[in-house]
Design an enzyme around this catalytic site. Structure first.
Site, PDB file in Angstrom:
ATOM      1  N   ARG A  64       0.818  -1.215   0.000  1.00 54.79           N
ATOM      2  CA  ARG A  64       0.000   0.000   0.000  1.00 54.79           C
ATOM      3  C   ARG A  64       0.856   1.271   0.000  1.00 54.79           C
ATOM      4  O   ARG A  64       0.489   2.282  -0.602  1.00 54.79           O
ATOM      5  CB  ARG A  64      -0.934  -0.023   1.222  1.00 54.79           C
ATOM      6  CG  ARG A  64      -1.937   1.122   1.247  1.00 54.79           C
ATOM      7  CD  ARG A  64      -2.979   0.877   2.330  1.00 54.79           C
ATOM      8  NE  ARG A  64      -3.984   1.911   2.379  1.00 54.79           N
ATOM      9  CZ  ARG A  64      -4.231   2.684   3.449  1.00 54.79           C
ATOM     10  NH1 ARG A  64      -3.520   2.513   4.564  1.00 54.79           N
ATOM     11  NH2 ARG A  64      -5.168   3.590   3.412  1.00 54.79           N
ATOM     12  N   ASP A  69       2.342   6.180  -2.627  1.00 51.66           N
ATOM     13  CA  ASP A  69       3.456   7.000  -3.116  1.00 51.66           C
ATOM     14  C   ASP A  69       3.222   7.360  -4.584  1.00 51.66           C
ATOM     15  O   ASP A  69       3.265   8.532  -4.964  1.00 51.66           O
ATOM     16  CB  ASP A  69       4.784   6.239  -2.957  1.00 51.66           C
ATOM     17  CG  ASP A  69       5.977   7.067  -3.430  1.00 51.66           C
ATOM     18  OD1 ASP A  69       5.941   8.301  -3.256  1.00 51.66           O
ATOM     19  OD2 ASP A  69       6.934   6.490  -3.967  1.00 51.66           O
ATOM     20  N   VAL A  72       0.372   9.865  -5.737  1.00 51.59           N
ATOM     21  CA  VAL A  72       0.513  11.254  -5.290  1.00 51.59           C
ATOM     22  C   VAL A  72       1.795  11.840  -5.882  1.00 51.59           C
ATOM     23  O   VAL A  72       2.891  11.599  -5.379  1.00 51.59           O
ATOM     24  CB  VAL A  72       0.518  11.317  -3.744  1.00 51.59           C
ATOM     25  CG1 VAL A  72       0.643  12.761  -3.276  1.00 51.59           C
ATOM     26  CG2 VAL A  72      -0.731  10.655  -3.184  1.00 51.59           C
ATOM     27  N   GLY A  74       3.512  10.945  -8.352  1.00 54.19           N
ATOM     28  CA  GLY A  74       4.457   9.978  -8.903  1.00 54.19           C
ATOM     29  C   GLY A  74       5.229   9.186  -7.857  1.00 54.19           C
ATOM     30  O   GLY A  74       5.231   9.502  -6.663  1.00 54.19           O
ATOM     31  N   ASP A  76       7.976   8.726  -6.082  1.00 49.31           N
ATOM     32  CA  ASP A  76       9.152   9.537  -5.754  1.00 49.31           C
ATOM     33  C   ASP A  76       9.465   9.513  -4.258  1.00 49.31           C
ATOM     34  O   ASP A  76      10.215  10.357  -3.771  1.00 49.31           O
ATOM     35  CB  ASP A  76       8.930  10.990  -6.210  1.00 49.31           C
ATOM     36  CG  ASP A  76       7.707  11.619  -5.549  1.00 49.31           C
ATOM     37  OD1 ASP A  76       7.023  10.941  -4.727  1.00 49.31           O
ATOM     38  OD2 ASP A  76       7.418  12.793  -5.829  1.00 49.31           O
ATOM     39  N   SER A  78       7.812  10.479  -1.899  1.00 47.60           N
ATOM     40  CA  SER A  78       7.335  11.658  -1.160  1.00 47.60           C
ATOM     41  C   SER A  78       6.561  11.247   0.099  1.00 47.60           C
ATOM     42  O   SER A  78       6.586  11.965   1.102  1.00 47.60           O
ATOM     43  CB  SER A  78       6.474  12.555  -2.057  1.00 47.60           C
ATOM     44  OG  SER A  78       5.436  11.806  -2.656  1.00 47.60           O
ATOM     45  N   ASN A  96      -3.751   8.540   4.883  1.00 45.95           N
ATOM     46  CA  ASN A  96      -2.560   7.926   5.491  1.00 45.95           C
ATOM     47  C   ASN A  96      -2.541   7.987   7.014  1.00 45.95           C
ATOM     48  O   ASN A  96      -2.010   7.075   7.663  1.00 45.95           O
ATOM     49  CB  ASN A  96      -1.287   8.614   4.952  1.00 45.95           C
ATOM     50  CG  ASN A  96      -1.113   8.419   3.454  1.00 45.95           C
ATOM     51  OD1 ASN A  96      -1.543   7.407   2.895  1.00 45.95           O
ATOM     52  ND2 ASN A  96      -0.504   9.395   2.798  1.00 45.95           N
ATOM     53  N   HIS A 195      -6.357  -5.849  -2.452  1.00 49.04           N
ATOM     54  CA  HIS A 195      -7.143  -6.019  -1.220  1.00 49.04           C
ATOM     55  C   HIS A 195      -7.360  -7.491  -0.879  1.00 49.04           C
ATOM     56  O   HIS A 195      -8.140  -7.798   0.019  1.00 49.04           O
ATOM     57  CB  HIS A 195      -8.468  -5.250  -1.324  1.00 49.04           C
ATOM     58  CG  HIS A 195      -8.287  -3.753  -1.254  1.00 49.04           C
ATOM     59  ND1 HIS A 195      -9.328  -2.867  -1.357  1.00 49.04           N
ATOM     60  CD2 HIS A 195      -7.170  -2.995  -1.071  1.00 49.04           C
ATOM     61  CE1 HIS A 195      -8.864  -1.621  -1.253  1.00 49.04           C
ATOM     62  NE2 HIS A 195      -7.563  -1.669  -1.075  1.00 49.04           N
ATOM     63  N   THR A 196      -6.671  -8.379  -1.523  1.00 50.80           N
ATOM     64  CA  THR A 196      -6.569  -9.766  -1.067  1.00 50.80           C
ATOM     65  C   THR A 196      -5.686  -9.832   0.184  1.00 50.80           C
ATOM     66  O   THR A 196      -5.620 -10.854   0.858  1.00 50.80           O
ATOM     67  CB  THR A 196      -5.987 -10.681  -2.174  1.00 50.80           C
ATOM     68  OG1 THR A 196      -5.932 -12.021  -1.696  1.00 50.80           O
ATOM     69  CG2 THR A 196      -4.567 -10.272  -2.574  1.00 50.80           C
ATOM     70  N   ASP A 240      -9.849  -9.159   2.879  1.00 53.68           N
ATOM     71  CA  ASP A 240     -10.219 -10.488   2.366  1.00 53.68           C
ATOM     72  C   ASP A 240     -10.433 -11.337   3.608  1.00 53.68           C
ATOM     73  O   ASP A 240      -9.474 -11.756   4.258  1.00 53.68           O
ATOM     74  CB  ASP A 240      -9.079 -11.020   1.485  1.00 53.68           C
ATOM     75  CG  ASP A 240      -9.153 -12.523   1.237  1.00 53.68           C
ATOM     76  OD1 ASP A 240     -10.064 -13.200   1.758  1.00 53.68           O
ATOM     77  OD2 ASP A 240      -8.277 -13.027   0.502  1.00 53.68           O
ATOM     78  N   ASP A 248      -3.838 -14.174  -3.113  1.00 52.12           N
ATOM     79  CA  ASP A 248      -4.561 -15.120  -3.977  1.00 52.12           C
ATOM     80  C   ASP A 248      -5.720 -14.376  -4.643  1.00 52.12           C
ATOM     81  O   ASP A 248      -5.780 -13.153  -4.579  1.00 52.12           O
ATOM     82  CB  ASP A 248      -5.043 -16.323  -3.140  1.00 52.12           C
ATOM     83  CG  ASP A 248      -5.936 -15.901  -1.967  1.00 52.12           C
ATOM     84  OD1 ASP A 248      -6.438 -14.740  -1.950  1.00 52.12           O
ATOM     85  OD2 ASP A 248      -6.139 -16.714  -1.055  1.00 52.12           O
TER      86      ASP A 248
END
Ligand code: HEM
Ligand SMILES: *[C@@H]1O[C@H](CO)[C@@H](O)[C@H](O)[C@H]1NC(C)=O
Ligand SMILES: *[C@@H]1O[C@H](CO)[C@@H](O)[C@H](O)[C@H]1NC(C)=O
Ligand SMILES: *[C@@H]1O[C@H](CO)[C@@H](O)[C@H](O)[C@H]1NC(C)=O
Ligand SMILES: *[C@@H]1O[C@H](CO)[C@@H](O)[C@H](O)[C@H]1NC(C)=O
Ligand SMILES: *[C@@H]1O[C@H](CO)[C@@H](O)[C@H](O)[C@H]1NC(C)=O
Ligand SMILES: *[C@@H]1O[C@H](CO)[C@@H](O)[C@H](O)[C@H]1NC(C)=O
Length: 322
Positions: A64, A69, A72, A74, A76, A78, A96, A195-196, A240, A248
């Site tokens: 995640r 990263d 937002v 690119g 980079d 940040s 975040n 989101h598995t 999940d 999976d």
């Protein structure tokens, strides 16, 4: 003689021109560190394996981090910058704050990488490699990570608030959001398969389990036990619910029976001929199709507005500019 000198001077200028063009449009490459830091990838991989072995959810968190990263401004790094007097960074942005994890693991990886080759490997590349190694450590398919990203010298809380999709979005909003970032609807569905892995806070799915009708009632009732209608905002549930620490295709199978945890998850499958229904069904019946599409979409995500050549810097500490 004069003509030879003119000719070589032309060649020199011509060559410098090509070098400048090269720097301006530098592409990522898979062998970027093969001579400057041949042990970079193995160092990152071992550290990710150790972190995931210690706590399996960390694989989800590292995946995640790379997503937030890249979306937002690119890929980079940040997202890794702590706030300074010059800017309020991304860590405290809505998507975040109280939710993003893994910063300490990235610090550990960075210090190990610095000790094998100081000042060479960017934090942005570490995030991209750690995301891939996390997926692999939890049973997913590998892919070749393109390298050569450089690190930003600033970060923006408002950019983070504006550029990460919210779980309240409906399908057409999700499609538009991803389209604005250069992704197809198919890539939206593939990437959502992340989101598995991992967990969400009660505050992210409360409305869904109390007020939505396209949720399996058995699931809603069981989730309500740990996510009261008031309070318990930070109580966690797996995205999940069947295999949250295995990469999976179960995420897609759950969507077929209205068992997506987030509102945005269940938007991908309505059962009423929704635009993305057939793709969800296809991923549910073929993990290899999902794995291939996910890998390709991750490479594309890792390419978003990267800094290359002489842009940005190679931070020595991922939390601070040099
Ligand atoms: C499609 C739009 C997306 C939305 C609306 C969304 C939203 C969310 C939300 C609300 C959470 C839970 C946060 C919390 O409550 O603390 C979450 C967790 C997570 N997201 Fe997404 N997400 C999306 C796409 C993605 C993508 C593209 C990836 C990666 C490629 C990703 C990877 C993850 C992971 C791995 C977690 C669990 C993290 C952990 O356990 O630490 N998500 N997402
Ligand atoms: C291992 O994971 C726990 C949480 O489960 C965390 O508190 C601890 O810092 C981790 N240890 C290392 C060495 O990463
Ligand atoms: C803030 O920006 C100024 C000017 O670019 C710079 O000199 C200073 O070091 C920055 N401060 C921090 C904490 O990064
Ligand atoms: C999605 O949300 C937008 C904004 O709230 C709304 O205009 C649109 O009608 C919604 N679409 C569907 C299909 O519900
Ligand atoms: C559910 O909907 C009702 C009526 O609109 C609202 O008062 C309540 O706050 C909502 N509950 C949640 C948990 O979203
Ligand atoms: C709801 O989920 C349970 C598993 O938790 C499953 O057995 C059941 O078939 C689902 N119900 C519907 C209507 O999809
Ligand atoms: C990465 O981005 C560059 C520049 O936008 C583009 O030329 C290249 O085709 C992209 N590569 C991939 C794999 O998306």
């Amino acid at each position: 003689m004069a003509s030879t000198s003119k000719n070589s001077s032309f060649k020199l200028r011509c060559c410098m021109f090509l070098v400048l063009i090269g720097a301006a449009t530098a592409q990522l490459s898979s062998n970027f560190y093969s001579s400057s830091c041949p042990n970079a990838l193995s160092t990152i991989q071992s550290a990710v394996q150790a972190a995931v072995k210690n706590e399996s959810r960390m694989g989800a968190s590292l995946l995640r981090l790379h997503f937030h990263d890249c979306f937002v401004n690119g890929c980079d790094a940040s997202i890794l910058l702590d706030d300074t007097t010059n800017f309020t960074g991304e860590k405290t942005a809505g998507p975040n704050a109280n939710s993003m994890r893994g910063y300490e693991v990235i610090d550990t990886i960075k210090s190990q990488v610095e000790s094998v080759c100081a000042g060479v490997v960017s934090c942005a590349d570490i995030l991209a490699v750690a995301a891939r190694d996390s997926v692999v450590a939890l049973g997913g398919q590998s892919w070749t990570v393109q390298l050569g990203r450089r690190d930003s010298t600033t970060a923006s809380q408002s950019a983070a608030n504006a550029n990460v999709p919210a779980p309240t979005l409906n399908l057409s909003q999700l499609i538009t959001f991803f389209s604005n970032k250069g992704f197809t609807t198919q890539e939206l569905v593939a990437l959502s398969g992340a989101h598995t892995l991992g967990q969400a806070r009660c505050t992210s799915f409360r409305t869904r389990i109390y007020n939505e009708t396209n949720i399996n009632s058995t699931l809603a009732t069981s989730l309500q036990a740990n996510c009261p209608s008031n309070g318990g905002d930070n109580n966690l549930s797996p995205l999940d619910t069947t295999s949250p620490t295995t990469f999976d295709n179960a995420y897609f199978t759950l969507l077929l029976t209205q068992q997506g945890l987030l509102h945005s998850d269940q938007q991908l499958f309505s059962g009423n001929g929704g635009t993305t229904d057939s793709q969800v069904s296809s991923y549910s019946s073929s993990s290899s199709t999902f794995f291939t599409d996910f890998a390709n979409a991750m490479v594309k995500m890792g390419n978003m507005s990267v800094l290359t050549g002489t842009s940005g810097e190679i931070r020595t500490n991922c939390r601070k500019t040099n």
